[in-house]
Design a protein around this motif. Structure first.
Motif, PDB file in Angstrom:
ATOM      1  N   LEU A  68     -56.493 -38.954  44.669  1.00 28.53           N
ATOM      2  CA  LEU A  68     -56.601 -37.532  44.351  1.00 28.53           C
ATOM      3  C   LEU A  68     -56.591 -37.317  42.845  1.00 28.53           C
ATOM      4  N   ARG A  69     -55.691 -38.005  42.152  1.00 32.02           N
ATOM      5  CA  ARG A  69     -55.636 -37.865  40.690  1.00 32.02           C
ATOM      6  C   ARG A  69     -56.930 -38.332  40.035  1.00 32.02           C
ATOM      7  N   ALA A  70     -57.476 -39.431  40.541  1.00 27.34           N
ATOM      8  CA  ALA A  70     -58.693 -39.975  39.944  1.00 27.34           C
ATOM      9  C   ALA A  70     -59.887 -39.053  40.192  1.00 27.34           C
ATOM     10  N   ALA A  71     -59.951 -38.476  41.390  1.00 23.78           N
ATOM     11  CA  ALA A  71     -61.101 -37.634  41.734  1.00 23.78           C
ATOM     12  C   ALA A  71     -61.079 -36.306  40.988  1.00 23.78           C
ATOM     13  N   PHE A  72     -59.892 -35.727  40.837  1.00 27.28           N
ATOM     14  CA  PHE A  72     -59.776 -34.426  40.177  1.00 27.28           C
ATOM     15  C   PHE A  72     -59.174 -34.596  38.783  1.00 27.28           C
ATOM     16  N   ALA A  73     -59.748 -35.439  37.984  1.00 27.16           N
ATOM     17  CA  ALA A  73     -59.250 -35.720  36.638  1.00 27.16           C
ATOM     18  C   ALA A  73     -59.804 -34.681  35.669  1.00 27.16           C
ATOM     19  N   ASP A  74     -59.249 -33.465  35.728  1.00 29.36           N
ATOM     20  CA  ASP A  74     -59.757 -32.355  34.929  1.00 29.36           C
ATOM     21  C   ASP A  74     -58.765 -31.871  33.888  1.00 29.36           C
ATOM     22  N   GLY A  75     -57.736 -32.670  33.624  1.00 26.45           N
ATOM     23  CA  GLY A  75     -56.747 -32.288  32.628  1.00 26.45           C
ATOM     24  C   GLY A  75     -55.553 -31.549  33.196  1.00 26.45           C
ATOM     25  N   TYR A  76     -55.599 -31.162  34.464  1.00 26.39           N
ATOM     26  CA  TYR A  76     -54.469 -30.500  35.119  1.00 26.39           C
ATOM     27  C   TYR A  76     -53.732 -31.500  36.013  1.00 26.39           C
ATOM     28  N   ALA A  77     -52.467 -31.200  36.287  1.00 28.59           N
ATOM     29  CA  ALA A  77     -51.714 -32.019  37.232  1.00 28.59           C
ATOM     30  C   ALA A  77     -52.114 -31.643  38.652  1.00 28.59           C
ATOM     31  N   HIS A  78     -52.363 -32.646  39.487  1.00 31.72           N
ATOM     32  CA  HIS A  78     -52.705 -32.398  40.890  1.00 31.72           C
ATOM     33  C   HIS A  78     -51.702 -33.033  41.849  1.00 31.72           C
ATOM     34  N   THR A  79     -50.765 -33.806  41.307  1.00 27.43           N
ATOM     35  CA  THR A  79     -49.686 -34.395  42.101  1.00 27.43           C
ATOM     36  C   THR A  79     -48.402 -34.309  41.282  1.00 27.43           C
ATOM     37  N   GLN A  80     -47.277 -34.608  41.926  1.00 30.24           N
ATOM     38  CA  GLN A  80     -46.031 -34.745  41.186  1.00 30.24           C
ATOM     39  C   GLN A  80     -46.111 -35.941  40.239  1.00 30.24           C
ATOM     40  N   ARG A  81     -45.225 -35.969  39.269  1.00 33.86           N
ATOM     41  CA  ARG A  81     -45.018 -37.189  38.487  1.00 33.86           C
ATOM     42  C   ARG A  81     -43.974 -38.014  39.222  1.00 33.86           C
ATOM     43  N   PHE A  82     -44.284 -39.263  39.493  1.00 34.27           N
ATOM     44  CA  PHE A  82     -43.432 -40.098  40.327  1.00 34.27           C
ATOM     45  C   PHE A  82     -42.779 -41.193  39.479  1.00 34.27           C
ATOM     46  N   ALA A 140     -47.118 -29.689  55.024  1.00 36.52           N
ATOM     47  CA  ALA A 140     -45.862 -30.383  54.738  1.00 36.52           C
ATOM     48  C   ALA A 140     -45.165 -29.826  53.500  1.00 36.52           C
ATOM     49  N   GLY A 141     -45.694 -28.744  52.921  1.00 34.87           N
ATOM     50  CA  GLY A 141     -45.107 -28.176  51.713  1.00 34.87           C
ATOM     51  C   GLY A 141     -45.327 -29.028  50.488  1.00 34.87           C
ATOM     52  N   SER A 142     -46.295 -29.922  50.538  1.00 32.57           N
ATOM     53  CA  SER A 142     -46.441 -30.954  49.517  1.00 32.57           C
ATOM     54  C   SER A 142     -47.529 -30.669  48.492  1.00 32.57           C
ATOM     55  N   SER A 143     -47.763 -29.403  48.185  1.00 32.23           N
ATOM     56  CA  SER A 143     -48.700 -29.108  47.112  1.00 32.23           C
ATOM     57  C   SER A 143     -48.025 -29.365  45.764  1.00 32.23           C
ATOM     58  N   CYS A 144     -48.826 -29.601  44.742  1.00 29.77           N
ATOM     59  CA  CYS A 144     -48.307 -29.944  43.419  1.00 29.77           C
ATOM     60  C   CYS A 144     -47.417 -28.824  42.876  1.00 29.77           C
ATOM     61  N   ALA A 145     -46.256 -29.197  42.364  1.00 30.16           N
ATOM     62  CA  ALA A 145     -45.326 -28.219  41.785  1.00 30.16           C
ATOM     63  C   ALA A 145     -45.051 -28.507  40.316  1.00 30.16           C
ATOM     64  N   GLY A 152     -38.102 -31.278  32.495  1.00 28.27           N
ATOM     65  CA  GLY A 152     -38.865 -30.174  31.959  1.00 28.27           C
ATOM     66  C   GLY A 152     -40.273 -30.030  32.480  1.00 28.27           C
ATOM     67  N   PHE A 153     -40.648 -30.770  33.506  1.00 31.03           N
ATOM     68  CA  PHE A 153     -42.030 -30.766  33.973  1.00 31.03           C
ATOM     69  C   PHE A 153     -42.237 -30.079  35.322  1.00 31.03           C
ATOM     70  N   VAL A 154     -41.202 -29.996  36.148  1.00 29.96           N
ATOM     71  CA  VAL A 154     -41.352 -29.478  37.512  1.00 29.96           C
ATOM     72  C   VAL A 154     -41.009 -27.991  37.569  1.00 29.96           C
ATOM     73  N   ASP A 155     -41.834 -27.241  38.271  1.00 26.63           N
ATOM     74  CA  ASP A 155     -41.602 -25.817  38.501  1.00 26.63           C
ATOM     75  C   ASP A 155     -40.698 -25.689  39.729  1.00 26.63           C
ATOM     76  N   ARG A 156     -39.417 -25.591  39.476  1.00 29.20           N
ATOM     77  CA  ARG A 156     -38.434 -25.602  40.565  1.00 29.20           C
ATOM     78  C   ARG A 156     -38.619 -24.422  41.514  1.00 29.20           C
ATOM     79  N   GLN A 157     -38.933 -23.249  40.965  1.00 33.94           N
ATOM     80  CA  GLN A 157     -39.118 -22.074  41.820  1.00 33.94           C
ATOM     81  C   GLN A 157     -40.306 -22.272  42.762  1.00 33.94           C
ATOM     82  N   HIS A 158     -41.349 -22.936  42.272  1.00 35.82           N
ATOM     83  CA  HIS A 158     -42.518 -23.179  43.112  1.00 35.82           C
ATOM     84  C   HIS A 158     -42.169 -24.110  44.264  1.00 35.82           C
ATOM     85  N   VAL A 159     -41.336 -25.121  43.987  1.00 33.19           N
ATOM     86  CA  VAL A 159     -40.905 -26.029  45.054  1.00 33.19           C
ATOM     87  C   VAL A 159     -40.215 -25.239  46.158  1.00 33.19           C
TER      88      VAL A 159
END
Length: 297
Positions: A172-186, A228-233, A9-16
């Motif tokens: 990247l997550r540590a630097a942009f810790a603004d409450g939004y997701a900036h990477t995938q959940r791994f 590489a198409g690797s922006s956060c989805a 329920g967390f990934v935006d499949r259409q965005h991928v």
């Protein structure tokens, strides 16, 4: 009972799909990391004894794994599956170039299918190897795809995959810790092992390595991720433009991590493989007992 994934329920499949479709034409210029991980995966096949008649490349993108797999298994049928039709089309080559690209001896171009990894258009027990390079972290939930992989593998078949682990892009997550997701959940390596067992695989083997890439600046890193198409989805990503103040604060925080004049970006690469064996239980939970009849004569 299959384990419950914490990712559902967390990934935006259409965005991928949109992101990878957007970079399909130029993906060959931005997929160096995927190709390096693929090379390291293929080295692991040196220790595997299997003579496949059919190989499914799950999440094949433009087919970058085909040459190596074809050279190793020249008699195997290759099938590539990807959710982005543009990737499949961009990877096609003229008929005259098939043998030169895939290796001497192959006369049939790999079959390319646009489909969902959680709903494979293949018969049960029809494939000897499922190969998947850096796909699982793009899925909303790895479990349905792993269950489908188990279904299409023949008994004795092999799943071999790579994906990214929790330490990926930790800077990247540590630097942009603004409450939004900036990477995938791994997913954690051990959680993936539990998922494999829950889906019916036997003796999963997992290992991990850390690859650190370095950049001149934050902009160069983001440009490479986009290529590489690797922006956060993730659905929890920021859907509008990042505010100027937030962007500058993030860049300053990332600059504090500079080492030897370069900005680091960590990638935790997880490798796994597992086998499909004869089931010990029926789908409703009853034990299966097999009897070997004595040979006559």
């Amino acid at each position: 009972m299959s384990p419950v994934s914490p990712h559902s329920g967390f990934v935006d499949r259409q965005h991928v799909g949109r992101r990878f479709a957007r970079v399909a034409a130029s993906y060959g210029e931005g997929d160096f990391f995927a190709r390096e991980v693929d090379r390291r995966m293929q080295e692991r096949l040196d220790f595997v004894k299997v003579e496949p008649k059919r190989i499914l490349d799950l999440g094949c993108s433009r087919g970058g794994s085909f040459p190596g797999l074809s050279a190793r298994y020249p008699d195997a049928e290759l099938i590539g599956l990807d959710v982005a039709p543009a990737m499949l089309s961009a990877g096609r080559i003229p008929r005259a170039g098939w043998q030169r690209w895939l290796g001497i001896g192959r006369t049939v171009e790999p079959l390319r299918l646009a489909a969902d990894a959680a709903n494979l258009p293949l018969k049960s027990r029809s494939t000897a190897i499922v190969w998947s390079n850096l796909l699982l972290h793009w899925l909303d939930d790895p479990i349905p795809a792993l269950a489908e992989t188990h279904r299409v593998l023949e008994v004795g078949g092999l799943l071999m995959f790579s994906t990214l682990g929790p330490d990926t892009l930790k800077e990247l997550r540590a630097a942009f810790a603004d409450g939004y997701a900036h990477t995938q959940r791994f997913a954690d390596m051990h959680d993936l092992g539990d998922m494999l067992v829950g889906c019916g695989f036997a003796d999963p083997v997992m290992d991990m390595e850390v690859i650190t890439l370095t950049y001149d600046d934050v902009d160069a890193m983001f440009a490479e991720l986009r290529a590489a198409g690797s922006s956060c989805a993730m659905k929890a990503r920021r859907h509008g433009m990042t505010g100027r103040k937030s962007w500058e604060n993030g860049k300053v925080a990332y600059e504090a991590m500079r080492k030897d004049g370069r900005l680091p970006a960590t990638f935790e690469v997880i490798y796994g493989h597992a086998w499909k064996v004869e089931p010990k239980k029926t789908p409703d939970g009853r034990a299966i007992v097999r009897f070997d009849l004595p040979r006559k004569g």
